[in-house]
Design a protein around this motif. Structure first.
Motif, PDB file in Angstrom:
ATOM      1  N   THR A 167     -10.127 -10.575 -43.871  1.00  0.00           N
ATOM      2  CA  THR A 167     -11.378 -11.320 -43.766  1.00  0.00           C
ATOM      3  C   THR A 167     -11.293 -12.141 -42.492  1.00  0.00           C
ATOM      4  O   THR A 167     -10.358 -12.921 -42.319  1.00  0.00           O
ATOM      5  CB  THR A 167     -11.591 -12.253 -44.979  1.00  0.00           C
ATOM      6  N   TYR A 168     -12.244 -11.942 -41.597  1.00  0.00           N
ATOM      7  CA  TYR A 168     -12.224 -12.642 -40.316  1.00  0.00           C
ATOM      8  C   TYR A 168     -12.161 -14.141 -40.530  1.00  0.00           C
ATOM      9  O   TYR A 168     -12.913 -14.705 -41.315  1.00  0.00           O
ATOM     10  CB  TYR A 168     -13.454 -12.277 -39.484  1.00  0.00           C
ATOM     11  N   MET A 220     -29.609  -9.837 -42.025  1.00  0.00           N
ATOM     12  CA  MET A 220     -28.528  -9.038 -42.592  1.00  0.00           C
ATOM     13  C   MET A 220     -28.924  -7.571 -42.749  1.00  0.00           C
ATOM     14  O   MET A 220     -28.110  -6.682 -42.531  1.00  0.00           O
ATOM     15  CB  MET A 220     -28.080  -9.606 -43.931  1.00  0.00           C
ATOM     16  N   HIS A 229     -26.191  -5.313 -40.596  1.00  0.00           N
ATOM     17  CA  HIS A 229     -25.088  -4.617 -41.253  1.00  0.00           C
ATOM     18  C   HIS A 229     -24.818  -3.212 -40.719  1.00  0.00           C
ATOM     19  O   HIS A 229     -23.700  -2.917 -40.320  1.00  0.00           O
ATOM     20  CB  HIS A 229     -25.277  -4.614 -42.770  1.00  0.00           C
ATOM     21  N   PHE A 268     -23.612  -3.383 -37.073  1.00  0.00           N
ATOM     22  CA  PHE A 268     -22.334  -4.083 -36.979  1.00  0.00           C
ATOM     23  C   PHE A 268     -21.192  -3.210 -37.479  1.00  0.00           C
ATOM     24  O   PHE A 268     -20.118  -3.190 -36.883  1.00  0.00           O
ATOM     25  CB  PHE A 268     -22.409  -5.392 -37.766  1.00  0.00           C
ATOM     26  N   LYS A 273     -17.249  -4.690 -44.717  1.00  0.00           N
ATOM     27  CA  LYS A 273     -18.170  -5.428 -45.587  1.00  0.00           C
ATOM     28  C   LYS A 273     -18.533  -6.732 -44.886  1.00  0.00           C
ATOM     29  O   LYS A 273     -17.857  -7.148 -43.947  1.00  0.00           O
ATOM     30  CB  LYS A 273     -17.508  -5.751 -46.930  1.00  0.00           C
ATOM     31  N   MET A 274     -19.573  -7.370 -45.364  1.00  0.00           N
ATOM     32  CA  MET A 274     -19.973  -8.664 -44.822  1.00  0.00           C
ATOM     33  C   MET A 274     -20.075  -9.672 -45.951  1.00  0.00           C
ATOM     34  O   MET A 274     -20.597  -9.349 -47.018  1.00  0.00           O
ATOM     35  CB  MET A 274     -21.326  -8.565 -44.118  1.00  0.00           C
ATOM     36  N   THR A 275     -19.565 -10.873 -45.700  1.00  0.00           N
ATOM     37  CA  THR A 275     -19.796 -11.958 -46.638  1.00  0.00           C
ATOM     38  C   THR A 275     -21.087 -12.635 -46.218  1.00  0.00           C
ATOM     39  O   THR A 275     -21.363 -12.752 -45.036  1.00  0.00           O
ATOM     40  CB  THR A 275     -18.649 -12.990 -46.613  1.00  0.00           C
ATOM     41  N   ALA A 276     -21.873 -13.058 -47.143  1.00  0.00           N
ATOM     42  CA  ALA A 276     -23.114 -13.775 -46.833  1.00  0.00           C
ATOM     43  C   ALA A 276     -22.977 -15.186 -47.367  1.00  0.00           C
ATOM     44  O   ALA A 276     -23.093 -15.422 -48.563  1.00  0.00           O
ATOM     45  CB  ALA A 276     -24.304 -13.060 -47.451  1.00  0.00           C
ATOM     46  N   ALA A 327     -22.127 -15.144 -41.538  1.00  0.00           N
ATOM     47  CA  ALA A 327     -21.604 -13.932 -42.161  1.00  0.00           C
ATOM     48  C   ALA A 327     -20.257 -13.591 -41.531  1.00  0.00           C
ATOM     49  O   ALA A 327     -20.147 -13.536 -40.306  1.00  0.00           O
ATOM     50  CB  ALA A 327     -22.575 -12.781 -41.981  1.00  0.00           C
ATOM     51  N   TYR A 328     -19.252 -13.408 -42.350  1.00  0.00           N
ATOM     52  CA  TYR A 328     -17.925 -13.036 -41.860  1.00  0.00           C
ATOM     53  C   TYR A 328     -17.612 -11.607 -42.285  1.00  0.00           C
ATOM     54  O   TYR A 328     -17.810 -11.241 -43.438  1.00  0.00           O
ATOM     55  CB  TYR A 328     -16.850 -13.969 -42.417  1.00  0.00           C
ATOM     56  N   PRO A 329     -17.108 -10.797 -41.351  1.00  0.00           N
ATOM     57  CA  PRO A 329     -16.760  -9.425 -41.715  1.00  0.00           C
ATOM     58  C   PRO A 329     -15.462  -9.348 -42.506  1.00  0.00           C
ATOM     59  O   PRO A 329     -14.545 -10.144 -42.310  1.00  0.00           O
ATOM     60  CB  PRO A 329     -16.621  -8.724 -40.365  1.00  0.00           C
TER      61      PRO A 329
END
Length: 108
Positions: free
Chosen positions: A8-9, A57, A61, A64, A85-88, A94-96
């Motif tokens: 997770t970035y 988003m 998505h 990205f 995946k992306m966190t919202a 948003a973190y990848p």
């Protein structure tokens, strides 16, 4: 079966002396995800396109995901990106999340 790793970035995690090959790979991917193209002198092509900033988003998505897969596999050739995946977050950030495996012959 190939082992998969999840990153997770996190822009605040920097380790200039990784203790293992796997830790070095995590650091490299984290650096790639946190760098925009044209921001590194003498290495202008390194990083991700900045066109993703402030996009909804639903538009962000798919574009990205393609950009992350191509860029990570180009600049960290020891990995195969399996999924992005992306966190919202509520604050709009948003973190990848990158799920990857190592190519054959990479010893961790």
């Amino acid at each position: 079966m190939t082992r998969q790793y999840t990153l997770t970035y996190n822009p605040s995690v920097i380790n200039f002396r990784p203790e293992s090959v796997l830790e070095e790979i995590f650091q490299n991917i984290n650096t790639i995800l946190g760098t925009y193209k044209f921001s590194v002198p003498l290495f202008r092509g390194f990083g991700l396109e900045a066109e993703f900033v402030d996009k909804p988003m639903s538009i962000l998505h798919p574009l990205f995901v393609r950009e992350v897969v191509e860029t990570v596999e180009k600049y960290e050739p020891r990995v195969i990106v399996e999924e992005v995946k992306m966190t919202a977050e509520i604050d709009g950030i948003a973190y990848p999340i990158i799920i990857f495996s190592l190519k054959n012959g990479v010893n961790v």
